[in-house]
Structure formats: C-alpha cells, structure tokens
Design a protein around this motif. Structure first.
Motif, mmCIF file in Angstrom:
data_model
loop_
_atom_site.group_PDB
_atom_site.id
_atom_site.type_symbol
_atom_site.label_atom_id
_atom_site.label_comp_id
_atom_site.label_asym_id
_atom_site.label_seq_id
_atom_site.Cartn_x
_atom_site.Cartn_y
_atom_site.Cartn_z
ATOM 1 N N GLU A 1 0.810 -1.222 0.000
ATOM 2 C CA GLU A 1 0.000 0.000 0.000
ATOM 3 C C GLU A 1 0.840 1.267 0.000
ATOM 4 N N ASN A 2 2.145 1.164 0.222
ATOM 5 C CA ASN A 2 3.021 2.329 0.188
ATOM 6 C C ASN A 2 3.490 2.674 -1.219
ATOM 7 N N ILE A 3 3.206 1.817 -2.176
ATOM 8 C CA ILE A 3 3.620 2.060 -3.552
ATOM 9 C C ILE A 3 2.458 2.675 -4.322
ATOM 10 N N ASP A 4 2.708 3.851 -4.885
ATOM 11 C CA ASP A 4 1.716 4.578 -5.665
ATOM 12 C C ASP A 4 2.259 4.728 -7.087
ATOM 13 N N ILE A 5 1.878 3.812 -7.953
ATOM 14 C CA ILE A 5 2.410 3.768 -9.316
ATOM 15 C C ILE A 5 2.171 5.076 -10.054
ATOM 16 N N GLU A 6 0.997 5.656 -9.909
ATOM 17 C CA GLU A 6 0.690 6.899 -10.627
ATOM 18 C C GLU A 6 1.681 8.001 -10.253
ATOM 19 N N ASN A 7 1.932 8.184 -8.961
ATOM 20 C CA ASN A 7 2.890 9.205 -8.529
ATOM 21 C C ASN A 7 4.322 8.833 -8.895
ATOM 22 N N MET A 8 4.639 7.548 -8.881
ATOM 23 C CA MET A 8 5.980 7.120 -9.286
ATOM 24 C C MET A 8 6.205 7.431 -10.767
ATOM 25 N N ASN A 9 5.198 7.197 -11.594
ATOM 26 C CA ASN A 9 5.314 7.509 -13.019
ATOM 27 C C ASN A 9 5.530 9.009 -13.228
ATOM 28 N N ILE A 10 4.799 9.827 -12.471
ATOM 29 C CA ILE A 10 4.964 11.281 -12.570
ATOM 30 C C ILE A 10 6.384 11.675 -12.176
ATOM 31 N N ASP A 11 6.909 11.082 -11.111
ATOM 32 C CA ASP A 11 8.269 11.377 -10.660
ATOM 33 C C ASP A 11 9.297 10.998 -11.734
ATOM 34 N N ILE A 12 9.122 9.845 -12.332
ATOM 35 C CA ILE A 12 10.045 9.410 -13.384
ATOM 36 C C ILE A 12 9.956 10.334 -14.593
ATOM 37 N N GLU A 13 8.751 10.740 -14.966
ATOM 38 C CA GLU A 13 8.592 11.694 -16.074
ATOM 39 C C GLU A 13 9.339 12.990 -15.782
ATOM 40 N N ARG A 14 9.266 13.472 -14.546
ATOM 41 C CA ARG A 14 9.977 14.701 -14.157
ATOM 42 C C ARG A 14 11.490 14.499 -14.217
ATOM 43 N N GLN A 15 11.956 13.337 -13.770
ATOM 44 C CA GLN A 15 13.392 13.050 -13.854
ATOM 45 C C GLN A 15 13.873 13.111 -15.301
ATOM 46 N N ILE A 16 13.127 12.471 -16.185
ATOM 47 C CA ILE A 16 13.495 12.455 -17.606
ATOM 48 C C ILE A 16 13.469 13.865 -18.180
ATOM 49 N N GLU A 17 12.463 14.649 -17.825
ATOM 50 C CA GLU A 17 12.363 16.026 -18.325
ATOM 51 C C GLU A 17 13.546 16.869 -17.854
ATOM 52 N N LYS A 18 13.984 16.670 -16.599
ATOM 53 C CA LYS A 18 15.141 17.419 -16.086
ATOM 54 C C LYS A 18 16.421 17.038 -16.815
ATOM 55 N N ILE A 19 16.524 15.799 -17.243
ATOM 56 C CA ILE A 19 17.700 15.389 -18.016
ATOM 57 C C ILE A 19 17.655 16.038 -19.397
ATOM 58 N N LYS A 20 16.482 16.069 -19.999
ATOM 59 C CA LYS A 20 16.324 16.688 -21.325
ATOM 60 C C LYS A 20 16.527 18.199 -21.273
ATOM 61 N N ASN A 21 15.995 18.824 -20.236
ATOM 62 C CA ASN A 21 16.035 20.282 -20.085
ATOM 63 C C ASN A 21 16.506 20.629 -18.676
ATOM 64 N N PRO A 22 17.799 20.515 -18.420
ATOM 65 C CA PRO A 22 18.287 20.753 -17.050
ATOM 66 C C PRO A 22 18.023 22.183 -16.602
ATOM 67 N N PRO A 23 17.544 22.357 -15.351
ATOM 68 C CA PRO A 23 17.251 23.697 -14.848
ATOM 69 C C PRO A 23 18.512 24.502 -14.544
ATOM 70 N N ILE A 24 19.629 23.811 -14.342
ATOM 71 C CA ILE A 24 20.906 24.466 -14.050
ATOM 72 C C ILE A 24 21.948 23.902 -15.007
ATOM 73 N N LEU A 25 22.737 24.795 -15.582
ATOM 74 C CA LEU A 25 23.789 24.375 -16.504
ATOM 75 C C LEU A 25 25.147 24.745 -15.925
#
Length: 108
Positions: free
Chosen positions: A76-100
C-alpha cells in the motif's frame, strides 16, 4: 512514450525461523522508465514482508518474478501513478536541465 519496468535486485532472507527456512524478509527493487530517446529515470525502494506461516510460505528457491510482482502490487506504500509522474519529471530534467555548468570563455 515511456516504457516502465521493474527490477528485483536483492532479497533479504532469514535462514531459519521455527520450521521454515530461506524466508524472504524484504525485496529491494528498482522501478524505471525509459523514453523513446533512451533517457531513463528510476525509483528505488524496499518492500518488507510480514512473517509467513506454514500455509502461505514459499521457499526462496521457488519464487518467481510473478510472485515478487504480486507482493509489490499489494504494498500500500507504492503509488504507481505518482511514481510515473516522478520518473517523467526526472526524464524532463535530463532533457532540459534547470541548471547548466558552463565553462567561461576566458579559460580557453
């Protein structure tokens, strides 16, 4: 599109307890997502199991990926929907890093 996968990379085992042996105590896992550009984000975690009894025990030698998936899907501690959102954000930060990090021109 992101392709999500599970990897069960380590199992904590209790060697002997009462009449049972090789009891799975915890499953260490990685949930990862890879996009069409082969950019990957991941989440690592541990799922702890309740102590088994003789009626619901399965020996470590007989466990399968399907068994592990069943344990994880009932955590019950695993929330796939939120985990997917977190992974999407990780990928987006790699594509478009907020700090260079940029080397100044005067170092040339």
């Amino acid at each position: 599109m992101i392709n999500y996968t599970w990897n069960f990379w380590n199992f904590e085992i209790i060697k002997n307890q009462n009449t049972l042996t090789n009891i799975v105590k915890a499953i260490h896992w990685v949930y990862s997502g890879t996009d069409e550009n082969n950019i990957t984000g991941e989440i690592r975690g541990v799922t702890h199991l309740l102590p088994p009894n003789e009626n619901n025990f399965i020996d470590f030698e007989n466990i399968t990926q399907e068994w592990a998936m069943n344990i994880i899907s009932n955590d019950e501690n695993i929330d796939i929907e939120n985990m997917n959102i977190d992974i999407e954000r990780q990928i987006e930060k790699i594509k478009n890093p907020p700090i260079l990090n940029i080397e100044p021109s005067f170092n040339n």
